[in-house]
Design a protein around this motif. Structure first.
Motif, short mmCIF file in Angstrom:
data_model
loop_
_atom_site.label_atom_id
_atom_site.label_comp_id
_atom_site.label_asym_id
_atom_site.label_seq_id
_atom_site.Cartn_x
_atom_site.Cartn_y
_atom_site.Cartn_z
N PRO A 38 0.81 -1.22 0.00
CA PRO A 38 0.00 0.00 0.00
C PRO A 38 0.85 1.27 0.00
N GLY A 39 2.11 1.16 0.37
CA GLY A 39 3.01 2.31 0.33
C GLY A 39 3.22 2.83 -1.09
N VAL A 40 3.14 1.94 -2.06
CA VAL A 40 3.26 2.35 -3.46
C VAL A 40 2.09 3.25 -3.84
N HIS A 41 0.89 2.87 -3.39
CA HIS A 41 -0.30 3.70 -3.63
C HIS A 41 -0.17 5.04 -2.91
N ALA A 42 0.26 4.99 -1.66
CA ALA A 42 0.37 6.22 -0.87
C ALA A 42 1.38 7.19 -1.48
N ALA A 43 2.40 6.67 -2.12
CA ALA A 43 3.43 7.52 -2.75
C ALA A 43 3.00 8.01 -4.14
N GLY A 44 1.87 7.52 -4.63
CA GLY A 44 1.37 7.96 -5.93
C GLY A 44 1.98 7.27 -7.12
N PHE A 45 2.60 6.10 -6.90
CA PHE A 45 3.27 5.40 -8.00
C PHE A 45 2.40 4.33 -8.66
N ASP A 46 1.12 4.30 -8.35
CA ASP A 46 0.27 3.28 -8.96
C ASP A 46 -0.73 3.90 -9.93
N ALA A 47 -0.23 4.71 -10.82
CA ALA A 47 -1.08 5.30 -11.86
C ALA A 47 -1.75 4.17 -12.65
N PRO A 48 -2.90 4.41 -13.26
CA PRO A 48 -3.63 3.35 -13.96
C PRO A 48 -2.79 2.57 -14.98
N ASN A 49 -1.96 3.25 -15.75
CA ASN A 49 -1.15 2.53 -16.74
C ASN A 49 -0.12 1.64 -16.05
N ARG A 50 0.46 2.09 -14.94
CA ARG A 50 1.43 1.27 -14.21
C ARG A 50 0.73 0.07 -13.57
N ALA A 51 -0.44 0.30 -13.01
CA ALA A 51 -1.19 -0.79 -12.37
C ALA A 51 -1.57 -1.86 -13.40
N ALA A 52 -1.97 -1.42 -14.59
CA ALA A 52 -2.32 -2.38 -15.65
C ALA A 52 -1.08 -3.16 -16.11
N PHE A 53 0.05 -2.48 -16.24
CA PHE A 53 1.29 -3.15 -16.64
C PHE A 53 1.70 -4.17 -15.57
N LEU A 54 1.62 -3.78 -14.30
CA LEU A 54 1.95 -4.70 -13.21
C LEU A 54 1.04 -5.92 -13.24
N ALA A 55 -0.26 -5.70 -13.43
CA ALA A 55 -1.20 -6.83 -13.49
C ALA A 55 -0.84 -7.78 -14.62
N ASP A 56 -0.48 -7.25 -15.77
CA ASP A 56 -0.07 -8.10 -16.90
C ASP A 56 1.20 -8.88 -16.57
N CYS A 57 2.16 -8.23 -15.95
CA CYS A 57 3.42 -8.89 -15.58
C CYS A 57 3.17 -10.00 -14.57
N LEU A 58 2.34 -9.74 -13.56
CA LEU A 58 2.04 -10.76 -12.55
C LEU A 58 1.29 -11.93 -13.16
N ARG A 59 0.36 -11.66 -14.07
CA ARG A 59 -0.38 -12.72 -14.76
C ARG A 59 0.59 -13.60 -15.57
#
Length: 177
Positions: A38-59
């Motif tokens: 949750p610290g990533v969210h709090a720091a503002g580093f989870d913009a929608p495009n980054r979150a989507a890229f992370l989800a694809d990488c984890l999948r």
């Protein structure tokens, strides 16, 4: 049956992953773990495009692990708390991760080492996983950085890069986690 945890951070791959290889060599079963901090969210580093890229990488990482008989374990919460909980849940003797170069990564490593150490779990940090050489390996005498490219390039050219390692053929994950 021995168990080790591999904490994936910014190194979401199976090929050329020394922490994973070391964990597989050290234990009978391995828990591949990614923690959504949750610290990533709090720091503002989870913009929608980054979150989507992370989800694809984890999948993709999970699919690669499943083809090898394993799976990715994903937890959400403070990294140290979640790693400690997973290590306790599976009785892990070691946690493997890639060394980071950011201040955040170094503080995370310190907190993990302290927290896991209290329970007798070893933290194994592997250099040159997310970088070509270990942090600090190419620095000039008397300074923390090069001001001119040519001396830096000459020093860099002398560094021996580690050998790459292939993706493992199998990854055995404990069923209970």
């Amino acid at each position: 049956m021995t168990v080790a945890v591999v904490l994936f951070t910014s190194d979401l791959r199976l090929h050329d992953h020394p922490p994973l290889r070391a964990a597989l060599a050290a234990a009978d079963e391995v828990v591949p773990l990614f923690v959504r901090d949750p610290g990533v969210h709090a720091a503002g580093f989870d913009a929608p495009n980054r979150a989507a890229f992370l989800a694809d990488c984890l999948r993709d990482l999970d699919a690669s692990l499943r083809r090898r008989g394993g799976r990715l374990v994903v937890r959400t919460g403070p990294v140290v708390r979640e790693v400690d909980a997973v290590a306790a849940e599976c009785g892990a003797a070691e946690v493997h991760t890639a060394a980071g170069v950011s201040g955040y990564a170094q503080r995370r490593e310190e907190r993990l080492r302290e927290d896991l150490g209290r329970r007798g779990v070893a933290l194994r940090v592997h250099d040159a996983v997310i970088t070509a050489v270990a942090a600090g390996a190419v620095t000039p005498a008397g300074s923390d950085h090069y001001a001119v490219f040519t001396p830096y390039f000459r020093r860099w050219s002398q560094e021996r890069l580690r050998e790459t390692c292939p993706a493992p053929r199998t990854v055995r994950v404990p069923r209970a986690v």
